[in-house]
Design a protein around this motif. Structure first.
Motif: not given
Length: 218
Positions: A153-170
Protein backbone atom coordinates in the motif's frame (compact mmCIF):
# COMPACT_ATOMS: atom_id res chain seq x y z
CA UNK A 1 9.01 -15.69 -8.80
CA UNK A 2 11.34 -16.27 -5.88
CA UNK A 3 14.93 -16.71 -6.94
CA UNK A 4 15.79 -18.37 -3.61
CA UNK A 5 14.28 -21.85 -3.40
CA UNK A 6 11.84 -22.36 -0.52
CA UNK A 7 13.67 -25.49 0.64
CA UNK A 8 16.85 -23.46 1.08
CA UNK A 9 14.99 -21.24 3.52
CA UNK A 10 14.02 -24.28 5.57
CA UNK A 11 10.39 -24.04 4.56
CA UNK A 12 8.36 -27.22 4.24
CA UNK A 13 5.46 -27.26 1.81
CA UNK A 14 2.28 -27.79 3.80
CA UNK A 15 -0.82 -29.46 2.38
CA UNK A 16 -3.04 -26.76 3.80
CA UNK A 17 -2.65 -23.55 5.72
CA UNK A 18 -2.91 -23.57 9.56
CA UNK A 19 -6.18 -22.05 10.76
CA UNK A 20 -6.01 -21.46 14.54
CA UNK A 21 -8.53 -18.59 14.30
CA UNK A 22 -11.13 -20.63 12.44
CA UNK A 23 -14.12 -19.40 14.43
CA UNK A 24 -13.17 -15.76 13.79
CA UNK A 25 -12.41 -16.47 10.14
CA UNK A 26 -15.69 -18.32 9.59
CA UNK A 27 -17.61 -15.38 11.04
CA UNK A 28 -15.89 -13.02 8.62
CA UNK A 29 -16.41 -15.45 5.74
CA UNK A 30 -20.16 -15.46 6.39
CA UNK A 31 -20.15 -11.67 6.71
CA UNK A 32 -18.29 -11.26 3.42
CA UNK A 33 -20.64 -13.75 1.77
CA UNK A 34 -23.63 -11.60 2.71
CA UNK A 35 -21.90 -8.41 1.60
CA UNK A 36 -21.11 -10.03 -1.75
CA UNK A 37 -24.59 -11.35 -2.50
CA UNK A 38 -26.63 -8.51 -1.02
CA UNK A 39 -24.49 -5.49 -1.95
CA UNK A 40 -21.44 -6.00 -4.13
CA UNK A 41 -22.89 -8.41 -6.69
CA UNK A 42 -26.11 -6.43 -7.34
CA UNK A 43 -24.12 -3.21 -7.78
CA UNK A 44 -21.58 -4.94 -10.03
CA UNK A 45 -24.38 -6.42 -12.16
CA UNK A 46 -25.95 -3.00 -12.70
CA UNK A 47 -22.53 -1.51 -13.41
CA UNK A 48 -21.79 -4.27 -15.93
CA UNK A 49 -25.13 -3.71 -17.64
CA UNK A 50 -24.24 -0.07 -18.24
CA UNK A 51 -20.51 -0.35 -18.98
CA UNK A 52 -19.46 -2.47 -21.98
CA UNK A 53 -17.01 -5.28 -21.19
CA UNK A 54 -14.21 -3.75 -23.25
CA UNK A 55 -14.51 -0.54 -21.20
CA UNK A 56 -14.40 -2.50 -17.94
CA UNK A 57 -11.33 -4.38 -19.15
CA UNK A 58 -9.63 -1.06 -19.93
CA UNK A 59 -10.50 0.24 -16.46
CA UNK A 60 -8.97 -2.89 -14.95
CA UNK A 61 -5.82 -2.35 -17.01
CA UNK A 62 -5.64 1.22 -15.71
CA UNK A 63 -5.66 0.05 -12.10
CA UNK A 64 -3.15 -2.72 -12.83
CA UNK A 65 -0.84 -0.10 -14.32
CA UNK A 66 -1.04 1.93 -11.09
CA UNK A 67 0.37 -1.07 -9.20
CA UNK A 68 3.37 -1.42 -11.53
CA UNK A 69 5.71 0.14 -8.89
CA UNK A 70 4.68 -2.66 -6.50
CA UNK A 71 5.55 -5.33 -9.04
CA UNK A 72 8.78 -3.56 -10.03
CA UNK A 73 10.08 -3.20 -6.47
CA UNK A 74 9.16 -6.73 -5.46
CA UNK A 75 10.81 -8.18 -8.56
CA UNK A 76 13.94 -6.33 -7.50
CA UNK A 77 13.68 -7.51 -3.90
CA UNK A 78 13.42 -11.09 -5.14
CA UNK A 79 16.53 -10.68 -7.29
CA UNK A 80 14.54 -10.92 -10.52
CA UNK A 81 16.33 -8.29 -12.61
CA UNK A 82 14.60 -9.32 -15.82
CA UNK A 83 11.20 -9.07 -14.17
CA UNK A 84 12.02 -5.65 -12.71
CA UNK A 85 13.13 -4.37 -16.11
CA UNK A 86 9.98 -5.81 -17.69
CA UNK A 87 7.72 -4.05 -15.18
CA UNK A 88 9.58 -0.76 -15.55
CA UNK A 89 9.30 -1.01 -19.33
CA UNK A 90 5.62 -1.94 -19.16
CA UNK A 91 4.85 1.02 -16.93
CA UNK A 92 6.65 3.45 -19.24
CA UNK A 93 5.02 2.08 -22.40
CA UNK A 94 1.50 1.70 -21.03
CA UNK A 95 1.49 5.06 -19.27
CA UNK A 96 2.45 6.83 -22.50
CA UNK A 97 1.35 4.80 -25.53
CA UNK A 98 -1.35 3.11 -23.50
CA UNK A 99 -2.93 6.45 -22.50
CA UNK A 100 -2.39 6.22 -18.77
CA UNK A 101 -2.66 2.45 -18.72
CA UNK A 102 -6.13 2.02 -20.20
CA UNK A 103 -4.51 -0.04 -22.95
CA UNK A 104 -1.66 -2.57 -22.88
CA UNK A 105 0.61 -1.95 -25.88
CA UNK A 106 3.52 -3.32 -23.82
CA UNK A 107 1.93 -6.74 -24.22
CA UNK A 108 0.29 -6.42 -27.62
CA UNK A 109 3.20 -4.67 -29.36
CA UNK A 110 6.30 -5.65 -27.39
CA UNK A 111 5.24 -9.02 -25.87
CA UNK A 112 6.03 -7.82 -22.34
CA UNK A 113 3.95 -9.94 -19.96
CA UNK A 114 2.98 -8.57 -16.54
CA UNK A 115 4.78 -10.12 -13.57
CA UNK A 116 2.31 -10.79 -10.77
CA UNK A 117 4.51 -9.98 -7.77
CA UNK A 118 3.83 -8.42 -4.38
CA UNK A 119 5.51 -8.17 -0.98
CA UNK A 120 3.62 -11.18 0.31
CA UNK A 121 5.35 -13.24 -2.37
CA UNK A 122 8.67 -11.62 -1.50
CA UNK A 123 8.20 -12.68 2.12
CA UNK A 124 7.25 -16.11 0.79
CA UNK A 125 10.82 -16.58 -0.41
CA UNK A 126 11.87 -16.77 3.24
CA UNK A 127 8.85 -17.80 5.28
CA UNK A 128 5.58 -19.67 5.13
CA UNK A 129 2.12 -18.07 5.37
CA UNK A 130 2.05 -18.70 9.16
CA UNK A 131 -1.73 -18.93 9.46
CA UNK A 132 -4.94 -18.14 7.61
CA UNK A 133 -6.86 -14.90 8.07
CA UNK A 134 -10.17 -13.83 6.57
CA UNK A 135 -10.70 -10.10 6.93
CA UNK A 136 -14.06 -8.28 6.85
CA UNK A 137 -14.60 -6.80 3.36
CA UNK A 138 -11.06 -7.76 2.27
CA UNK A 139 -11.54 -11.52 2.31
CA UNK A 140 -8.97 -14.36 2.35
CA UNK A 141 -5.39 -13.66 3.40
CA UNK A 142 -2.67 -14.94 5.73
CA UNK A 143 -0.48 -13.32 8.35
CA UNK A 144 2.34 -13.12 5.79
CA UNK A 145 0.15 -11.71 3.01
CA UNK A 146 -1.58 -9.25 5.35
CA UNK A 147 1.81 -7.76 6.24
CA UNK A 148 2.69 -7.77 2.57
CA UNK A 149 -0.48 -5.89 1.62
CA UNK A 150 0.29 -3.13 4.11
CA UNK A 151 3.80 -2.72 2.73
CA UNK A 152 2.52 -2.70 -0.87
CA UNK A 153 0.00 0.00 0.00
CA UNK A 154 2.81 2.40 0.86
CA UNK A 155 4.61 1.63 -2.41
CA UNK A 156 1.77 2.84 -4.65
CA UNK A 157 2.40 6.56 -5.40
CA UNK A 158 -1.32 7.37 -5.73
CA UNK A 159 -1.83 6.45 -2.07
CA UNK A 160 0.26 9.42 -0.94
CA UNK A 161 -1.42 11.81 -3.37
CA UNK A 162 -5.07 10.86 -2.99
CA UNK A 163 -5.48 9.34 0.47
CA UNK A 164 -5.01 12.61 2.33
CA UNK A 165 -7.36 15.57 2.64
CA UNK A 166 -8.71 17.16 0.51
CA UNK A 167 -8.38 14.26 -1.96
CA UNK A 168 -9.30 11.35 0.33
CA UNK A 169 -12.79 11.12 -1.15
CA UNK A 170 -11.23 10.66 -4.59
CA UNK A 171 -9.09 7.80 -3.29
CA UNK A 172 -12.11 6.16 -1.64
CA UNK A 173 -14.14 6.53 -4.82
CA UNK A 174 -11.34 5.10 -6.94
CA UNK A 175 -10.93 2.06 -4.68
CA UNK A 176 -14.69 1.48 -4.75
CA UNK A 177 -14.70 1.67 -8.55
CA UNK A 178 -11.76 -0.74 -8.71
CA UNK A 179 -13.59 -3.31 -6.57
CA UNK A 180 -16.90 -3.01 -8.42
CA UNK A 181 -15.20 -3.15 -11.82
CA UNK A 182 -13.14 -6.22 -10.87
CA UNK A 183 -16.22 -7.94 -9.45
CA UNK A 184 -18.16 -7.32 -12.67
CA UNK A 185 -15.42 -9.18 -14.59
CA UNK A 186 -15.06 -12.10 -12.17
CA UNK A 187 -18.69 -12.61 -11.23
CA UNK A 188 -19.58 -16.27 -11.04
CA UNK A 189 -16.21 -17.57 -9.85
CA UNK A 190 -17.11 -17.47 -6.17
CA UNK A 191 -20.55 -18.91 -6.92
CA UNK A 192 -18.97 -21.92 -8.63
CA UNK A 193 -16.73 -22.62 -5.64
CA UNK A 194 -19.64 -22.29 -3.24
CA UNK A 195 -21.99 -24.51 -5.23
CA UNK A 196 -19.46 -27.32 -5.76
CA UNK A 197 -18.07 -27.43 -2.21
CA UNK A 198 -19.37 -29.32 0.80
CA UNK A 199 -17.87 -26.60 2.99
CA UNK A 200 -17.44 -23.32 1.04
CA UNK A 201 -15.29 -21.85 3.82
CA UNK A 202 -12.72 -24.65 3.55
CA UNK A 203 -12.87 -24.54 -0.26
CA UNK A 204 -12.13 -20.80 -0.34
CA UNK A 205 -9.39 -21.13 2.27
CA UNK A 206 -7.62 -23.98 0.47
CA UNK A 207 -8.04 -22.38 -2.96
CA UNK A 208 -6.49 -19.16 -1.67
CA UNK A 209 -3.61 -21.01 -0.05
CA UNK A 210 -2.85 -23.05 -3.16
CA UNK A 211 -3.08 -20.00 -5.44
CA UNK A 212 -0.63 -18.00 -3.32
CA UNK A 213 1.81 -20.88 -2.96
CA UNK A 214 1.73 -21.48 -6.72
CA UNK A 215 2.58 -17.82 -7.32
CA UNK A 216 5.59 -18.09 -5.01
CA UNK A 217 6.89 -21.33 -6.53
CA UNK A 218 6.58 -20.47 -10.19
Amino acid sequence: MCIRDRSEAGIEQAETIPDPLEAYNRFNHEFNDKVYFHLLKPVAKKYGAVMPERVRISVQKFFLNLYAPVRFINCGLQGDKKGAFTELSRFAVNTTLGIGGFFDPAKSLFKLEMREEDFGQTLGCFMGPKFYLNWPFLGPSSLRDSIGSIVDLFIVPSYYVLSHSPYSYIYTGAKTLEIINRTSLTMGEYEQIKESALDPYVAVRDAYFQYREDLIRR
